[in-house]
Design a protein around this motif. Structure first.
Motif, PDB file in Angstrom:
ATOM      1  N   PHE A   1       7.615  -4.691   0.515  1.00 38.35           N
ATOM      2  CA  PHE A   1       7.781  -5.508  -0.687  1.00 38.35           C
ATOM      3  C   PHE A   1       6.985  -4.941  -1.859  1.00 38.35           C
ATOM      4  N   ARG A   2       5.826  -4.370  -1.580  1.00 43.80           N
ATOM      5  CA  ARG A   2       5.067  -3.748  -2.669  1.00 43.80           C
ATOM      6  C   ARG A   2       5.840  -2.567  -3.254  1.00 43.80           C
ATOM      7  N   GLN A   3       6.529  -1.826  -2.394  1.00 43.78           N
ATOM      8  CA  GLN A   3       7.344  -0.718  -2.873  1.00 43.78           C
ATOM      9  C   GLN A   3       8.536  -1.229  -3.692  1.00 43.78           C
TER      10      GLN A   3
ATOM     11  N   TYR B   1      11.682 -13.181   9.819  1.00 48.49           N
ATOM     12  CA  TYR B   1      10.412 -13.897   9.650  1.00 48.49           C
ATOM     13  C   TYR B   1       9.374 -13.011   8.954  1.00 48.49           C
ATOM     14  N   SER B   2       9.257 -11.771   9.386  1.00 45.27           N
ATOM     15  CA  SER B   2       8.293 -10.859   8.770  1.00 45.27           C
ATOM     16  C   SER B   2       8.571 -10.682   7.282  1.00 45.27           C
ATOM     17  N   ALA B   3       9.844 -10.582   6.930  1.00 41.26           N
ATOM     18  CA  ALA B   3      10.212 -10.432   5.522  1.00 41.26           C
ATOM     19  C   ALA B   3       9.908 -11.703   4.741  1.00 41.26           C
ATOM     20  N   ILE B   4      10.128 -12.863   5.361  1.00 36.98           N
ATOM     21  CA  ILE B   4       9.831 -14.131   4.692  1.00 36.98           C
ATOM     22  C   ILE B   4       8.343 -14.243   4.399  1.00 36.98           C
ATOM     23  N   VAL B   5       7.515 -13.920   5.378  1.00 38.72           N
ATOM     24  CA  VAL B   5       6.060 -13.975   5.187  1.00 38.72           C
ATOM     25  C   VAL B   5       5.646 -13.037   4.058  1.00 38.72           C
ATOM     26  N   ALA B   6       6.143 -11.814   4.092  1.00 34.60           N
ATOM     27  CA  ALA B   6       5.784 -10.835   3.065  1.00 34.60           C
ATOM     28  C   ALA B   6       6.284 -11.252   1.693  1.00 34.60           C
TER      29      ALA B   6
ATOM     30  N   LEU C   1       9.379  -7.188 -12.358  1.00 36.81           N
ATOM     31  CA  LEU C   1       9.884  -8.465 -11.850  1.00 36.81           C
ATOM     32  C   LEU C   1       9.296  -9.653 -12.594  1.00 36.81           C
ATOM     33  N   ALA C   2       8.053  -9.536 -13.026  1.00 33.04           N
ATOM     34  CA  ALA C   2       7.404 -10.640 -13.723  1.00 33.04           C
ATOM     35  C   ALA C   2       8.115 -10.990 -15.025  1.00 33.04           C
ATOM     36  N   GLU C   3       8.901 -10.072 -15.547  1.00 31.81           N
ATOM     37  CA  GLU C   3       9.602 -10.303 -16.813  1.00 31.81           C
ATOM     38  C   GLU C   3      11.072 -10.670 -16.610  1.00 31.81           C
ATOM     39  N   LEU C   4      11.494 -10.836 -15.359  1.00 34.71           N
ATOM     40  CA  LEU C   4      12.930 -11.024 -15.083  1.00 34.71           C
ATOM     41  C   LEU C   4      13.313 -12.463 -14.751  1.00 34.71           C
TER      42      LEU C   4
ATOM     43  N   THR D   1       4.252 -12.084  -1.763  1.00 32.61           N
ATOM     44  CA  THR D   1       4.527 -11.321  -2.977  1.00 32.61           C
ATOM     45  C   THR D   1       4.952 -12.219  -4.127  1.00 32.61           C
ATOM     46  N   PHE D   2       5.736 -13.262  -3.806  1.00 31.42           N
ATOM     47  CA  PHE D   2       6.244 -14.186  -4.819  1.00 31.42           C
ATOM     48  C   PHE D   2       5.825 -15.615  -4.463  1.00 31.42           C
ATOM     49  N   PRO D   3       4.531 -15.934  -4.612  1.00 23.38           N
ATOM     50  CA  PRO D   3       4.047 -17.243  -4.164  1.00 23.38           C
ATOM     51  C   PRO D   3       4.438 -18.407  -5.060  1.00 23.38           C
TER      52      PRO D   3
END
Length: 395
Positions: free
Chosen positions: A64-66, A126-131, A78-81, A135-137
């Protein structure tokens, strides 16, 4: 805020799209693959340009960081979208989830627990959901389940004829998959015909590396070829589809352990097992060249398709539409012709010129005299995930 970030995660990859739900435009799409490897790869695409790089990607959080880096690299942080929500494709929803669901800690844990029924899929989801939630709390996350559309199947359709106590204890029943695709394709077929989906009896054939058939009555799934797992039903790229359970017992008594049988049926069977390739394009070329293995693989595939078409015609009491979708269904002209050949008695007639005409649009390929309208309708699971996600967050 109408941008929905759609996530489709596997154990070693994450596909993503940013979709404007007002216009339907794909603002961005991308793929992070080889998660857990030193040579991870990222491909981030915006209209007219693609960014590709390799880097170690330790886990889904790193992936997700990538992805976030990709948006920044393309000049669209993403913060501007104005991302309104993140929609996650989840393969197995069990009997608990009947529609798109706002993800809480409890829901995420339920998705992980359902990994017993889908060990190749739900743990990765599940792993993707957690990540993603890390990333987008500050935005809502929604799970859209492949199994939810099939929750309308009657008990007689989803029940297996085994001891009912064992079935309940171990969750053994037909769940069905590809529900997101079957739902959106049935709706788009109805729109193409300018008829309410509630009036139609439809047979949808989702044919790709994974493949399934679905009988839909009035917009509701009433039966589907995949079962407790995505292994049952049609012949697939590497999956066997239907097989006598006694054959599995025979293989185990002959010395194969559970993991070996699992590997055989999921990764070494289907087109690959019959003809040495899981790519239907290779099978098509082999058939044209007279290769016997390819010809057998194609014939087995067609017979299985006809088996389900016939079964669902009987179950529905006839059909208004037969719809081909997904990569193979949308692009394999001879397969569509062969699947419908000999079904004229049921009112199914393919028009050879319409079937062969090159097009990527939704279209009718049956003759004007055909009582059953045969269509090709491109699937769009990401758009449906975005639509259902927006529906949840909009209340």
């Amino acid at each position: 805020m109408h941008n929905i970030l759609v996530i489709n995660a596997g154990s070693s990859s994450i596909k993503y799209q940013l979709i404007d739900c007002v216009t339907g435009q794909r603002r961005t799409s991308g793929l992070v693959e080889r998660i857990g490897e030193a040579n991870g790869r990222v491909q981030h695409e915006v209209p007219g340009e693609a960014f590709v790089w390799e880097t170690p990607i330790a886990d889904h959080s790193a992936a997700f960081r990538q992805m976030v880096h990709g948006f920044a690299k393309a000049g669209t942080p993403l913060a501007e979208l104005d991302v309104a929500a993140v929609g996650h494709r989840v393969v197995q929803g069990g009997s608990e989830f009947h529609g798109p669901t706002l993800i809480t800690d409890e829901v995420a844990e339920q998705i992980l627990a359902l990994g017993e029924l889908a060990p190749l899929h739900n743990p990765a989801n599940y792993s993707a959901i957690v990540a993603a939630r890390e990333t987008f709390p500050d935005v809502p996350h929604v799970a859209v389940f492949d199994t939810a559309f099939h929750q309308t199947m009657p008990e007689a359709a989803y029940s297996y004829a085994i001891d009912k106590n064992a079935a309940e204890k171990y969750g053994v029943r037909r769940y069905g998959f590809h529900g997101i695709s079957h739902q959106v394709v049935s709706q788009r077929a109805a729109a193409l015909l300018d008829r309410p989906v509630s009036e139609l009896k439809q047979i949808i054939l989702h044919l790709g590396n994974g493949a399934s058939a679905c009988a839909i009555d009035g917009g509701r799934s009433v039966d589907t070829s995949m079962g407790m797992t995505p292994l049952a039903g049609l012949v697939m790229g590497t999956r066997s589809g239907d097989i006598d359970p006694g054959a599995l017992l025979h293989l185990m008594r002959a010395g194969l352990d559970v993991d070996a049988v699992d590997r055989l049926l999921n990764k070494e069977s289907g087109l690959l097992g019959l003809a040495g390739s899981n790519d239907m394009r290779d099978i098509r070329a082999g058939v044209a060249a007279g290769d016997e293995a390819a010809m057998l693989a194609f014939e087995v595939t067609i017979r299985r398709l006809k088996h389900y078409i016939g079964a669902y015609l009987a179950l529905l009491g006839g059909a208004d539409t037969i719809v081909f979708t997904a990569g193979v269904g949308e692009n394999h002209v001879p397969l569509r012709a062969a699947a419908c050949a000999g079904l004229e008695w049921f009112g199914i007639e393919i028009d050879a010129e319409r079937n062969a005409a090159p097009s990527s649009a939704a279209r009718v390929i049956s003759s004007d005299s055909s009582r059953v309208t045969v269509l090709v309708v491109p699937t769009d699971e990401e758009a449906e995930i975005a639509r259902q996600t927006l529906e949840v967050v909009a209340g």
